[in-house]
Scaffold this active site. Structure first.
Site, PDB file in Angstrom:
ATOM      1  N   ARG A  73       0.735  -8.525  -1.639  1.00 12.65           N
ATOM      2  CA  ARG A  73       0.618  -9.634  -0.824  1.00 12.65           C
ATOM      3  C   ARG A  73       1.584 -10.333   0.022  1.00 12.65           C
ATOM      4  NH1 ARG A  73      -4.250  -7.750  -1.129  1.00 12.65           N
ATOM      5  NH2 ARG A  73      -5.293  -7.853  -2.924  1.00 12.65           N
ATOM      6  N   ASP A  75      -4.681 -13.919  -6.023  1.00 15.58           N
ATOM      7  CA  ASP A  75      -4.236 -13.390  -4.679  1.00 15.58           C
ATOM      8  C   ASP A  75      -4.009 -14.660  -3.754  1.00 15.58           C
ATOM      9  OD1 ASP A  75      -3.897 -10.596  -5.350  1.00 15.58           O
ATOM     10  OD2 ASP A  75      -6.024 -10.351  -5.290  1.00 15.58           O
TER      11      ASP A  75
HETATM   12  N1  ARG Z   1      -5.574  -8.865 -11.711  1.00 17.98           N
HETATM   13  C1  ARG Z   1      -4.810  -8.167 -10.768  1.00 17.98           C
HETATM   14  C2  ARG Z   1      -3.692  -9.127 -10.014  1.00 17.98           C
HETATM   15  O1  ARG Z   1      -4.028 -10.265 -10.039  1.00 17.98           O
HETATM   16  C3  ARG Z   1      -5.690  -7.391  -9.614  1.00 17.98           C
HETATM   17  C4  ARG Z   1      -6.258  -8.146  -8.445  1.00 17.98           C
HETATM   18  C5  ARG Z   1      -7.053  -7.430  -7.681  1.00 17.98           C
HETATM   19  N2  ARG Z   1      -7.433  -8.196  -6.483  1.00 17.98           N
HETATM   20  C6  ARG Z   1      -8.522  -8.119  -5.962  1.00 17.98           C
HETATM   21  N3  ARG Z   1      -8.459  -8.753  -4.582  1.00 17.98           N
HETATM   22  N4  ARG Z   1      -9.619  -7.061  -6.139  1.00 17.98           N
HETATM   23  O2  ARG Z   1      -2.784  -8.653  -9.503  1.00 17.98           O
END
Ligand code: ARG
Length: 400
Positions: free
Chosen positions: A92, A121
């Site tokens: 990110r 995210d």
């Molecule tokens: N739970 C993980 C994290 O917060 C994975 C996130 C996956 N993101 C997604 N947009 N599917 O880093």
């Protein structure tokens, strides 16, 4: 016309976001960042133009991701809750950097991401974007429009948008070269075992071939060779990932504490990350002075939590990285790991900087340790405890 730079993946949400942002009166610049995810991004870029983006770009950021994000994470042995190697959390801040670069270049006044309101995210994007360019507005169309998946599909159909109707996967997947996350569907019941067909990077551990030993060479904390063959970081990650995956190593099934307070069930595959971290940590134990190693383990936990929680661009992360840069100077040598069904264990290590001294460690005739030193050392080491006991009695020591 206002201009917005959109972090575009080619999936349903960010495709619809192109059209949605246009309807809000924006010129949309779609940017697909290649961080090692699968899929045809060239084709996605063509579709972004068909969706009405004024500009659509593919940025190959794999080398930059490897050297500036994956490498620091490896050197920090970064495992959130002791298990998750930060796969999505690492990409990110890089995607944010690229969005801001493109915004400045194209004169956009806003940037947009396609995250929903429940995850980590959105936090990582928005904190990173604002830290990099506080003057640029951040939009979260998918969070704002409040459509569920079916409504999003109807929105696309009503407007005849060229969205890919991929085989309707019940899972939410995020992938880059450090690993792959799988959420939703049957996984939302934490009692359900993950179905075998969710895995792409790892075979079933039960189908693993005969055990194999692999030698990983490190130079100042950077993986530089596999079985004696010199490799760049990106290739080392890819090639180790293939070997580890074929042994069914690298699967993670955990209950995770999200930053937004939700506990979620997360499944990951990170064969290269887990194998490299195991080897790197083993070599550190061979080459770092013990108090440095202990302090590093403490700082690693802080670093990992910062990055998980979206604070990549923070002075504490930078300061810890300076510490790790310094400790990494000594981390040169080889680790031999053994892959067997579902496991990867260091079984040998050597280093020109080894603090392991055979003469000090051995119990045979080559022993060079002065045993007589031990007696006085122990007397002084235990002096405070013994003195306490003398005054308080042994019951004071036991706290009863
Ligand atoms: N739970 C993980 C994290 O917060 C994975 C996130 C996956 N993101 C997604 N947009 N599917 O880093």
């Amino acid at each position: 016309m206002k201009k917005v730079v959109l972090a575009y993946s080619g999936g349903l949400d960010t495709s619809v976001a192109v059209a949605w942002l246009r309807e809000q009166g924006y010129d949309v610049v779609a940017v697909a960042v290649d961080v090692g995810q699968p899929g045809d991004l060239h084709e996605a870029i063509v579709r972004a133009e068909q969706l009405g983006a004024v500009d659509a770009r593919l940025v190959d950021a794999r080398e930059r991701y490897a050297s500036s994000f994956v490498l620091p994470a490896l050197q920090a042995n970064a495992l959130y809750q002791g298990r998750y190697p930060l796969v999505s959390a690492l990409s990110r801040p890089l995607i944010s950097e690229i969005l801001i670069e493109v915004a400045k270049e194209t004169g956009a006044t806003a940037v947009a991401h396609g995250c929903t309101g429940k995850g980590n995210d959105q936090v990582r994007f928005e904190v990173s974007l604002s830290a990099l360019a506080p003057e640029i507005e951040v939009l979260a169309p998918v969070r704002d429009w409040g459509m569920n998946r079916d409504e999003t599909i109807s929105y696309a159909q009503e407007r005849d948008l060229p969205v890919v109707t991929t085989r309707k996967s019940p899972y939410s997947i995020d992938e880059n070269l450090w690993g792959r996350s799988i959420e939703c569907g049957v996984l939302e019941d934490p009692w359900n075992s993950p179905p075998e067909d969710i895995y792409e990077l790892t075979s079933s551990p039960g189908d693993a071939p005969e055990p194999v030993d692999v030698e990983i060479g490190f130079d100042k904390g950077i993986p530089v060779s596999i079985d004696g063959e010199a490799l760049g970081l990106l290739n080392a990650v890819e090639s180790l990932g293939k070997i580890a995956g074929s042994y069914g190593f690298g699967r993670i099934d955990m209950i995770e504490d999200r930053l937004v307070g939700i506990k979620s069930r997360e499944v990951y595959e990170a064969p290269a990350a887990l194998a490299l971290i195991a080897a790197h940590q083993d070599l550190e134990n061979m080459t770092l002075e013990r108090s440095v190693a202990r302090e590093k383990r403490r700082l690693e936990a802080t670093w990992t939590q910062l990055v998980y929680e979206g604070l990549w661009f923070s002075p504490l992360r930078t300061a810890i990285d300076r510490f790790i840069e310094s400790t990494s100077e000594a981390v040169t040598g080889d680790v031999r790991v053994r892959f067997a069904g579902g496991s990867c264990l260091p079984v040998g290590r050597r280093s020109p900087n080894a603090l392991y001294d055979h003469g000090l460690a051995t119990y045979d005739h080559e022993d060079s340790f002065r045993h007589s030193d031990a007696e006085g050392f122990i007397r002084l080491w235990g002096l405070p405890a013994v003195q306490w006991s003398k005054v308080q009695g042994s019951s004071g020591t036991q706290g009863v």
